[in-house]
Design an enzyme around this catalytic site. Sequence first.
Site, PDB file in Angstrom:
ATOM      1  N   GLY A 168       0.836  -1.200   0.000  1.00 31.81           N
ATOM      2  CA  GLY A 168       0.000   0.000   0.000  1.00 31.81           C
ATOM      3  C   GLY A 168       0.866   1.243   0.000  1.00 31.81           C
ATOM      4  O   GLY A 168       2.062   1.174   0.306  1.00 31.81           O
ATOM      5  N   GLN A 193       3.001   9.891   1.869  1.00 30.31           N
ATOM      6  CA  GLN A 193       4.350   9.316   1.859  1.00 30.31           C
ATOM      7  C   GLN A 193       5.202   9.802   0.688  1.00 30.31           C
ATOM      8  O   GLN A 193       6.417   9.701   0.726  1.00 30.31           O
ATOM      9  CB  GLN A 193       4.276   7.772   1.810  1.00 30.31           C
ATOM     10  N   CYS A 207       6.292  -0.524   7.256  1.00 31.97           N
ATOM     11  CA  CYS A 207       5.954   0.704   6.531  1.00 31.97           C
ATOM     12  C   CYS A 207       7.121   1.096   5.637  1.00 31.97           C
ATOM     13  O   CYS A 207       8.273   1.064   6.070  1.00 31.97           O
ATOM     14  CB  CYS A 207       5.656   1.823   7.528  1.00 31.97           C
ATOM     15  N   LEU A 208       6.808   1.463   4.406  1.00 32.49           N
ATOM     16  CA  LEU A 208       7.863   1.886   3.472  1.00 32.49           C
ATOM     17  C   LEU A 208       8.562   3.147   3.959  1.00 32.49           C
ATOM     18  O   LEU A 208       9.689   3.420   3.548  1.00 32.49           O
ATOM     19  CB  LEU A 208       7.265   2.120   2.077  1.00 32.49           C
ATOM     20  N   HIS A 263      -4.002   1.438   8.018  1.00 30.42           N
ATOM     21  CA  HIS A 263      -2.621   1.938   8.061  1.00 30.42           C
ATOM     22  C   HIS A 263      -2.469   3.137   7.109  1.00 30.42           C
ATOM     23  O   HIS A 263      -1.895   4.166   7.486  1.00 30.42           O
ATOM     24  CB  HIS A 263      -1.682   0.784   7.680  1.00 30.42           C
ATOM     25  N   GLU A 264      -3.017   3.005   5.890  1.00 30.14           N
ATOM     26  CA  GLU A 264      -2.897   4.096   4.898  1.00 30.14           C
ATOM     27  C   GLU A 264      -3.726   5.305   5.305  1.00 30.14           C
ATOM     28  O   GLU A 264      -3.304   6.453   5.115  1.00 30.14           O
ATOM     29  CB  GLU A 264      -3.329   3.620   3.506  1.00 30.14           C
ATOM     30  N   HIS A 271      -1.866   7.428   7.616  1.00 31.50           N
ATOM     31  CA  HIS A 271      -0.895   8.302   6.929  1.00 31.50           C
ATOM     32  C   HIS A 271      -1.570   9.606   6.492  1.00 31.50           C
ATOM     33  O   HIS A 271      -0.995  10.684   6.617  1.00 31.50           O
ATOM     34  CB  HIS A 271      -0.313   7.617   5.697  1.00 31.50           C
TER      35      HIS A 271
HETATM   36  O1  GNR Z   1       4.166  -2.645   2.481  1.00 30.66           O
HETATM   37  C1  GNR Z   1       3.549  -2.509   3.531  1.00 30.66           C
HETATM   38  N1  GNR Z   1       3.287  -3.608   4.281  1.00 30.66           N
HETATM   39  C2  GNR Z   1       2.453  -3.595   5.383  1.00 30.66           C
HETATM   40  C3  GNR Z   1       2.453  -4.705   6.209  1.00 30.66           C
HETATM   41  C4  GNR Z   1       1.627  -4.759   7.302  1.00 30.66           C
HETATM   42  C5  GNR Z   1       0.774  -3.718   7.571  1.00 30.66           C
HETATM   43  C6  GNR Z   1       0.757  -2.608   6.769  1.00 30.66           C
HETATM   44  C7  GNR Z   1       1.583  -2.536   5.673  1.00 30.66           C
HETATM   45  S1  GNR Z   1       1.542  -1.137   4.634  1.00 30.66           S
HETATM   46  C8  GNR Z   1       3.156  -1.168   3.985  1.00 30.66           C
HETATM   47  C9  GNR Z   1       3.303  -0.103   2.909  1.00 30.66           C
HETATM   48  C10 GNR Z   1       3.189   1.253   3.557  1.00 30.66           C
HETATM   49  O2  GNR Z   1       4.032   1.748   4.253  1.00 30.66           O
HETATM   50  N2  GNR Z   1       2.073   1.900   3.382  1.00 30.66           N
HETATM   51  O3  GNR Z   1       1.883   3.069   3.992  1.00 30.66           O
HETATM   52 NI    NI Z   2       3.084   3.065   5.749  1.00 31.56          NI
END
Ligand code: GNR
Ligand code: NI
Length: 167
Positions: free
Chosen positions: A46, A51, A91-92, A133-134, A137
């Site tokens: 995601g 980001q 998270c990236l 999670h997104e 952000h």
């Molecule tokens: O790549 C991602 N893997 C992930 C794994 C578990 C819970 C949430 C995520 S999102 C993350 C990509 C990201 O940072 N999205 O904001």
């Molecule tokens: Ni993230």
Amino acid sequence: MALLKILLYPDERLHIVADPVSKVNEETRLLVRDMAETMYSARGIGLAATQVDVHQRVIVIDVSDTHDTLYVFINPEIVARSGESDYEEGCLSVPGVFGKVSRAHQITVNALDADGQPFTLDADGVLAVCIQHEMDHLLGKVFVEYWSQMKQSRLRTKLKKQRRKVM
Ligand code: GNR
Ligand code: NI
């Protein structure tokens, strides 16, 4: 198409609250395409516009193994939530760091797609985790900010040391 640069925690710009998209147009679709390319290239499931330093309510997600099921959420709103699940998140914007966050197990989301058409999606499992999670952000929140102040401060110290070594 273009690869976008992903902001790294603790960059202050990750705390900016995104604005709703007032009209879905070609510019929005270009952003969506670039975000999808950036997400696939970084091997993420995601990506939120925050980001890549674009402060609009736009999210792309693909949790499939085959990387062929792209979800686009513009102006997403969670309209129902139930249950609870603890899932190990990454998270990236915080590469190499993983930890559990407690979230709703099942959610219902209203959003616009890349054509500006409204849709409703029921999600659970990793898709529901990723949407939440997104959406965090977009509100300027990174998953590690659910942790205790002690744990966050240790993380910041560790990241400073690591980045000193590689730079
Ligand atoms: O790549 C991602 N893997 C992930 C794994 C578990 C819970 C949430 C995520 S999102 C993350 C990509 C990201 O940072 N999205 O904001
Ligand atoms: Ni993230």
